[in-house]
Scaffold this active site. Structure first.
Site, short mmCIF file in Angstrom:
data_model
loop_
_atom_site.label_atom_id
_atom_site.label_comp_id
_atom_site.label_asym_id
_atom_site.label_seq_id
_atom_site.Cartn_x
_atom_site.Cartn_y
_atom_site.Cartn_z
NE ARG A 251 41.81 41.57 48.54
CZ ARG A 251 41.44 42.86 48.57
NH1 ARG A 251 41.43 43.52 49.72
NH2 ARG A 251 41.06 43.48 47.48
CG HIS B 23 35.55 43.78 49.92
ND1 HIS B 23 36.21 43.58 48.72
CD2 HIS B 23 36.46 44.39 50.74
CE1 HIS B 23 37.44 44.06 48.81
NE2 HIS B 23 37.62 44.54 50.03
CB CYS C 30 38.75 43.48 55.43
SG CYS C 30 37.73 44.85 56.04
#
Length: 305
Positions: A288, A132, A260
């Protein structure tokens, strides 16, 4: 210029990654100061392929394209020929003729690699079962914003040796910090990924030992998407691995906590940990948007300094 993809953190050089962090912080400051006035993506389109559910990934990429003056297309297997058996390579070739970049959130990392090999436009890994990397850009950005350079510092991963753990291992290599990985036996990260990191990463079993004097602590849910049937078994295996305020107290005074998200309060973290001032998960989640703007800009336009 040859097409660049972002499938893992290893696809960019350490210097390029350091640039992305600087650029993401600059983009964030510009947005907060002037609003979304920087629009370099006029008439550009990002195809977003989702085989896994998402909140942060979809909202951040779609907003990034909108604020940059471009457009994002949401595609799911239910709505496309991918869901009816069209070969991955064929879909990649078709999309390459129509869009400027492709973001994929999927299960198989091998499938993602197959897509990227056939694509003539940049492909971004928005999560696979193995990695990720976009999340790590936001994580390192947040750590840098709060504490300055991460070089030489110590981070601790507590929990499952999953895709997030793998990307933290790669981050330790690329951003030059030490990482302690603390997993129960049977839940270690991929040995090849661990071995490739050399002495940059240490594998431990005792969370209390792992967090001593650490500068950052992070974790993830115990059962990732697709592992829900293992929930009860994993809860037994991870007993004692819950991250708590008391655990942060054993770390360095400057310690930060990252997650996360989504978080399962009362499982991998205590019920109240996200309310602790050392937890910067909302800033991390918001980053993000800015980190992925920097990434999209880099892949489509090159460096902007």
């Amino acid at each position: 210029m040859a097409t660049r993809h972002f499938l893992t953190l290893l696809d960019l050089t350490p210097e390029e990654l350091a640039y992305l962090i600087r650029r993401a912080i600059s983009i964030k400051i510009g947005l907060k100061t002037h609003g979304p006035t920087y629009t370099p993506f006029t008439n550009r389109t990002l195809a977003m392929i989702f085989e896994k559910s998402s909140t942060r990934t979809r909202v951040s990429f779609e907003t990034a394209m909108a604020q940059f003056g471009g457009h994002a297309l949401f595609l799911s297997p239910r709505d496309t020929q991918l869901g009816r058996g069209e070969p991955i390579e064929d879909t990649a070739r078709v999309l390459s003729e129509m869009v400027d970049a492709v973001m994929i959130r999927t299960f198989s990392h091998t499938g993602l690699e197959t897509f990227a090999k056939a694509s003539t436009v940049p492909v971004i890994n928005a999560l696979t079962d193995d990695y990720h990397p976009c999340q790590l850009l936001a994580d390192v950005m947040t750590w840098t914003e709060c504490r300055g350079s991460v070089k030489g510092k110590t981070a601790v991963w507590i929990g499952d040796g999953n895709n997030m753990c793998h990307s933290w291992i790669n981050a330790a290599r690329q951003f030059d910090f030490q990482l302690r990985v603390c997993c129960p036996e049977g839940y270690d990260p991929d040995p090849a990924i661990l071995q490739a990191a050399g002495d940059r990463v240490t594998l431990l079993r005792d969370p209390q030992e792992a967090v001593a004097d650490a500068h950052l602590i992070t974790t993830d849910v115990w059962a990732s998407m697709g592992q829900e049937e293992e929930q009860a078994e994993r809860e037994r295996a991870f007993a004692g691995f819950q991250v708590t305020e008391a655990m942060l107290d054993k770390a360095a005074d400057e310690v930060l906590f990252l997650h996360c998200l989504p978080a399962h309060r009362g499982e991998e973290i205590s019920e109240t940990l996200l309310d602790d001032p050392r937890a910067v998960v909302w800033q991390e989640a918001g980053n993000r948007l800015h980190a992925q703007k920097a990434l999209l800009e880099f892949l489509l336009l090159g460096r902007v300094e």
